[in-house]
Design a protein around this motif. Structure first.
Motif, short mmCIF file in Angstrom:
data_model
loop_
_atom_site.label_atom_id
_atom_site.label_comp_id
_atom_site.label_asym_id
_atom_site.label_seq_id
_atom_site.Cartn_x
_atom_site.Cartn_y
_atom_site.Cartn_z
N HIS A 112 38.36 63.62 13.46
CA HIS A 112 39.15 64.37 14.06
C HIS A 112 38.62 64.14 15.72
N ARG A 113 37.52 64.10 16.00
CA ARG A 113 37.28 63.83 17.38
C ARG A 113 37.43 62.39 18.05
N ALA A 114 37.36 61.55 17.10
CA ALA A 114 38.11 60.04 17.68
C ALA A 114 39.37 60.25 17.74
N LEU A 115 40.22 60.83 16.95
CA LEU A 115 41.37 60.72 17.24
C LEU A 115 42.27 61.55 18.22
N GLN A 116 41.45 62.42 18.27
CA GLN A 116 41.99 63.44 19.59
C GLN A 116 41.67 62.95 20.96
N SER A 117 40.94 61.91 21.12
CA SER A 117 40.74 61.29 22.30
C SER A 117 42.07 60.46 22.88
N VAL A 118 42.64 60.01 21.68
CA VAL A 118 44.01 59.20 21.99
C VAL A 118 45.28 59.66 21.64
N TYR A 119 45.16 60.81 20.68
CA TYR A 119 46.39 61.30 20.10
C TYR A 119 47.70 61.51 20.91
N PRO A 120 47.28 62.30 22.14
CA PRO A 120 48.36 62.95 22.99
C PRO A 120 49.23 61.67 23.64
N GLN A 121 48.30 60.66 23.98
CA GLN A 121 48.89 59.28 24.62
C GLN A 121 49.88 58.55 23.60
N ILE A 122 49.24 58.67 22.23
CA ILE A 122 50.05 57.76 21.23
C ILE A 122 51.27 58.40 21.02
N ARG A 123 51.20 59.96 20.82
CA ARG A 123 52.44 60.73 20.46
C ARG A 123 53.40 60.82 21.58
N ASP A 124 53.14 60.64 22.75
CA ASP A 124 53.91 60.66 24.07
C ASP A 124 54.73 59.20 24.02
N THR A 125 53.79 58.01 23.78
CA THR A 125 54.27 56.77 23.84
C THR A 125 55.34 56.50 22.84
N ILE A 126 55.00 57.09 21.48
CA ILE A 126 56.12 56.71 20.42
C ILE A 126 57.40 57.25 20.79
N LEU A 127 57.27 58.60 21.41
CA LEU A 127 58.49 59.48 21.70
C LEU A 127 59.38 58.64 22.82
#
Length: 275
Positions: A112-127
């Motif tokens: 959870h901690r590892a993903l949270q550090s990058v997930y917002p950027q990944i989600r926004d990039t995909i969109l």
């Protein structure tokens, strides 16, 4: 041996596509220039690398991933890690789980901690890249497999509530407990494909019963043959065969089988008759 080229128009499981998702998982281990060069050679016009350092009580100091997009397909790959770097905290039964995506069940705190550090950027990039309804895929090896599974779950259960076309993982550790696994299996039926290579140690960690796996498992036996299903007794017998074949190897069979190049070699062996 002729392996089919990556098909950007695919929307469902196929063995050649699984091979290319394994290649894409390995791509995450390259530096930024290497990722961009290879992604463009594969026909992806947009590429963005994401890296975040973070403090956590495990010997993983950063999370690295990338998003690459063509006019028909978007692939997100997460970097894996070596067994030696994650073994201790995968076997630490004192690590408490935390709430999963959209509070569905629980997940391993480290993932959870590892993903949270990058997930917002990944989600926004995909969109940002998804301008014409392109298919969406997540992939990863080892630690990267756990992050790919969780990222796909967050993409569906949280905003933007979009169900990915596929999640492919290779040597993925157990990532969540049964409540989240059940919700994930229902939502991702025929979309999540978790590959295990014979005696690979990482898929057996963290220990049950706190953590479990999501479906669907696909298994490479000691001879490299791929099985969509395999009875437990037959799998145990095959694991013994794998150990006996490597009694004098410089590293244990359980560690050797975890290496991504050995997954790729097994894929190539299974693709050879069609080549």
């Amino acid at each position: 041996m002729a392996i089919p080229a990556l098909d950007h128009s695919t929307t469902r499981y196929a063995l050649p596509h699984a091979y290319w998702m394994a290649r894409a998982a390995g791509l995450a281990a390259l530096d930024r220039a290497g990722i961009e060069e290879q992604a463009r050679a594969w026909g992806f016009t947009n590429v963005r690398c994401v890296e975040s350092t973070h403090a956590m009580p495990f010997p993983i100091e950063d999370t690295q991933a990338y998003v690459m997009a063509s006019d028909r397909m978007i692939v997100t790959g997460f970097r894996g890690t070596e067994v030696a770097k994650i073994y201790d905290w995968l076997t630490d039964v004192d690590t408490p789980p935390v709430p999963g995506p959209a509070n569905k069940g629980f997940v391993h705190y480290g993932f959870h901690r590892a993903l949270q550090s990058v997930y917002p950027q990944i989600r926004d990039t995909i969109l940002e890249y998804r301008t014409d309804g392109q298919s969406v895929w997540f992939t990863g090896h080892s630690l990267g497999g756990a992050l790919a599974m969780l990222a796909g779950a967050r993409f569906h259960f949280e905003e933007p509530r979009l169900l990915p076309d596929g999640v492919y993982t290779f040597g993925q550790p157990r990532t969540c407990e049964r409540l989240l696994a059940g919700a994930h299996n229902k939502a991702f039926r025929d979309r999540c494909h978790r590959f295990v290579n014979n005696n690979d140690i990482v898929p057996h960690l963290p220990p049950e019963p706190v953590y479990t796996h999501v479906d669907t498992s696909r298994y490479f036996d000691a001879d490299g043959r791929l099985h969509d299903t395999m009875p437990l007794a037959a799998r145990l017998q095959d694991r013994v065969k794998g150990v006996r074949a490597d009694l004098f190897a410089p590293e244990t069979d359980a560690v050797k089988d975890h290496h991504l190049p050995n997954y790729l070699a097994a894929f190539e062996k299974n693709l050879a008759p069609a080549g």
